[in-house]
Structure formats: C-alpha cells, structure tokens
Design a protein around this motif. Structure first.
Motif, short mmCIF file in Angstrom:
data_model
loop_
_atom_site.label_atom_id
_atom_site.label_comp_id
_atom_site.label_asym_id
_atom_site.label_seq_id
_atom_site.Cartn_x
_atom_site.Cartn_y
_atom_site.Cartn_z
N ALA A 178 0.84 -1.20 0.00
CA ALA A 178 0.00 0.00 0.00
C ALA A 178 0.87 1.25 0.00
O ALA A 178 0.68 2.19 0.78
CB ALA A 178 -0.96 -0.01 1.18
N GLU A 216 -0.47 -4.49 -3.09
CA GLU A 216 -1.13 -3.21 -3.35
C GLU A 216 -0.16 -2.04 -3.50
O GLU A 216 -0.47 -0.90 -3.13
CB GLU A 216 -2.16 -2.90 -2.25
N ARG A 222 -1.80 -8.06 -6.05
CA ARG A 222 -2.56 -6.85 -6.35
C ARG A 222 -1.67 -5.61 -6.46
O ARG A 222 -2.04 -4.51 -6.06
CB ARG A 222 -3.65 -6.62 -5.28
#
Length: 368
Positions: free
Chosen positions: A246, A282, A316
């Motif tokens: 992230a 992510e 992801r």
C-alpha cells in the motif's frame, strides 16, 4: 624568613592538607543565543546537543569532528553549514552507545515514547563501522541535505519511525543500502503504517542497494536517482501481518545498477537489478525510468516481481506507465507466478519474462 613566618606557613599547609584539592575549572557550556548553539572546530557537538533545549538549533561550522552524536531531545535541529561539516569516527573509545555501536549520528526515542520533530541537515557523515545516521522510535524526523558515504552498513537508516521525511540526501559507497527504512531492523513482525513517510529527491550511488523499504505501508518513494548500485530499489515484505505494501514508487530514475555484489546470509548475489518487489501487496509502481540494468543474478532485470524466500506472494500490485528499456534478462520480470492480481499496464518496454507483459512482445499479453 622568620621562625614565626615558617610556623605560620606550616600551619596553613597543614590546614590545606585537610581540605580536598579543587579540580581544574570545567569547560564552559556552549553559548546559547536566541535558541542557537554554535559549534566551532575543536569543540564537541555532543556537548552542545546535551546542552540544547527543545526548540534549539545546534549549528556546526565547517570542519572535521571526530565523534559520534546521540540525540534524545525532541524538537531539536542539528545542522551543518554545508557538506564541509564532516562527522567521522574518533580515535578513542566512544562515550555513548551510538559510537560504541559504530554509528555516526543516532536519533533514539525511549521505549514506548517516540522522539519527535528532530531535524538533521546540511552535513556529511562518513566512514563509520555501521551506519552513518541511525534513527529508531521517531516521529516527524527530517533528514535533509545529508551526505552519507562509505559507512559499513547503511548510509541513512530508520526503524520504528513514522511521518518521516528523508529528502535531498546523497548516499554513496555504503556497505548495504544507501537509505534503509523498516518497521524493525531485527524483529520479524508485521508491517507498520509509516504515516505518509516521504523518501524524495535523494541521489543514491555505489551502494549494495540504493534504497530498501522493508515491512512498511503508506510511504512514497519519489523523484530519487538510483545509479551504479548493485540493485536500485528493494521493496520487501514477508509472511507476517499486516502485509507490506500500500505504498507508491513514482518518478524515480533507476539506471545502470550493474555493480556486482556477492551473496550474503539473507540474499543471493545481486547485479543488474532495477526495482524489485518481493512479498508486497497493493503497491503502485508508476512513471519511473528504469534502464540499463543488466545482470544474471536471480534478481536481475528492470522491474522484477520476485517470489519471496519465505513464500510470501506479491499480490494486487500495479505496475503502470513506466519507461523500462535495455534491461537484462528482461525489462519486466514476473518470477512470482502464484502471485494474484498483479497488473502491468501501459509500460514502455520491449522484453519481458514471461513474454506478453510488454506491448512489443509477440506473445499474448498477460497485462492490460
């Protein structure tokens, strides 16, 4: 001399013998004026730091200062005048744990209580056995315009630190990473939220790895130049939770990281690695220039998704709008076939492994 004078002097000597001998006067404390303490060549930076109060600035004039500096006071600024302010190892045993550990500058919070809003800027730290600058347990640390070179491990290293800014520094010739950021250097625990830490505008060359980001979330690494290392950038996670990721890696130049570094206990030999992701979720990797990274190690290539040594998958992640050219064995490399949801989108590149990740590949694309 009369007998009376002789007796009198003898009595005085006898009286003085019963009193403790006075020590030489201590060196005067550094002078504070309007929140500034100025350190001249030949004076002690550590003494000035120990004298400083929250909100003070310790200004170190150009010269070579052979000592380590430990900062444990919040809201303190340590700044040189330019890179001619040099902190280097001393010739005697260091007084503080910072120097005894082989570090140049240390910014250390107490257990459970972070040290807040410290700035270190405009100086050189070089030649230390371990790290040039080491920070642990900090909040709001700012490291600007620091030259960290020829240190044994990391040029600039941060752990257990949040809301940091590491900007416009030059890290060269360090034994491991030029800049290293982690949740913890030694503990295998889940990633922490770095609360928007910025790593921007740094020039990283001649290190084993230019920049390592390990077990962190919510971070931007942007507008850095990583040239001539064994590897440009590692973004590393593992099986612990929260997962690493992230975060954003954007607008960096990662070129010709073709030095050859032997294997270590933790890593295989490395040469020609651009941006490597392993065990990360992510992450956004966008608008980077990644070129001329050439090697035959397991981590070689332009942008590489590498299967973690502890079986943590890349998942992801979005790799888009990068210019990735003249890298070998390929511009884009996906060595994590079990990773789910990783996408390669609108990158300018010519070769990939497996084929199909670049628009120029003849094979059917697995990107978008």
């Amino acid at each position: 001399m009369t007998r009376r004078q002789t007796v009198s002097l003898g009595c005085v000597a006898a009286v003085l013998a019963g009193w403790p001998v006075a020590a030489p006067p201590a060196q005067a404390a550094p002078h504070r004026a309007d929140g500034r303490i100025v350190v001249h060549p030949g004076e002690s930076i550590q003494r000035a730091v120990d004298t400083a109060r929250p909100g003070d600035t310790v200004v170190v004039l150009p010269g070579v200062y052979r000592e380590s500096v430990l900062i444990t006071t919040s809201h303190l600024t340590l700044r040189g005048v330019d890179d001619g302010t040099v902190i280097a190892p001393g010739g005697t045993r260091a007084a503080s744990a910072c120097g005894q550990n082989g570090d140049g500058i240390c910014v250390i919070g107490a257990a459970g209580v972070p040290i807040r809003d410290v700035q270190v800027r405009s100086l050189t730290v070089e030649g230390f056995r371990r790290n040039g600058l080491w920070a642990s347990g900090t909040e709001g640390l700012r490291v600007h315009d620091v030259v960290a070179r020829h240190n044994g491990r990391w040029g600039i290293g941060l752990e257990k630190s949040v809301h940091s800014a590491v900007r416009d520094n030059d890290a060269a010739g360090n034994g491991d990473a030029g800049i290293f950021l982690a949740n913890s250097a030694d503990e295998h625990v889940g990633a922490i939220d770095s609360r928007g830490t910025l790593v921007t505008g740094n020039h990283l060359t001649g290190n084993r790895i230019g920049l390592t980001v390990r077990r962190l979330r919510n971070l931007l690494a942007g507008d850095n130049t990583l040239i001539g290392n064994c590897a440009g950038m590692f973004v590393v996670g593992d099986e612990n939770r929260p997962r690493a990721g992230a975060l954003t890696v954007a607008h960096n130049e990662v070129s010709r990281n073709n030095r050859s570094c032997p294997a270590t206990r933790r890593m295989p030999a490395v040469k020609g690695a651009g941006i490597v992701l392993t065990g990360v979720e992510e992450a956004l990797i966008e608008r980077n220039l990644v070129q001329g990274n050439v090697g035959t190690s397991p981590l070689s290539g332009g942008i590489v998704l590498f299967h973690s040594f502890v079986n943590a998958l890349n998942e992801r992640n979005l790799i888009r709008n990068n210019v990735v050219l003249h890298n070998s064995p390929a511009d884009l490399v996906n060595k994590d076939p079990e990773g789910r949801g990783n996408r390669f989108v609108r990158n300018i590149c010519r070769t990939s492994r497996p084929a199909g990740l670049c628009p120029a590949d003849a094979s059917p694309s697995t990107g978008e």
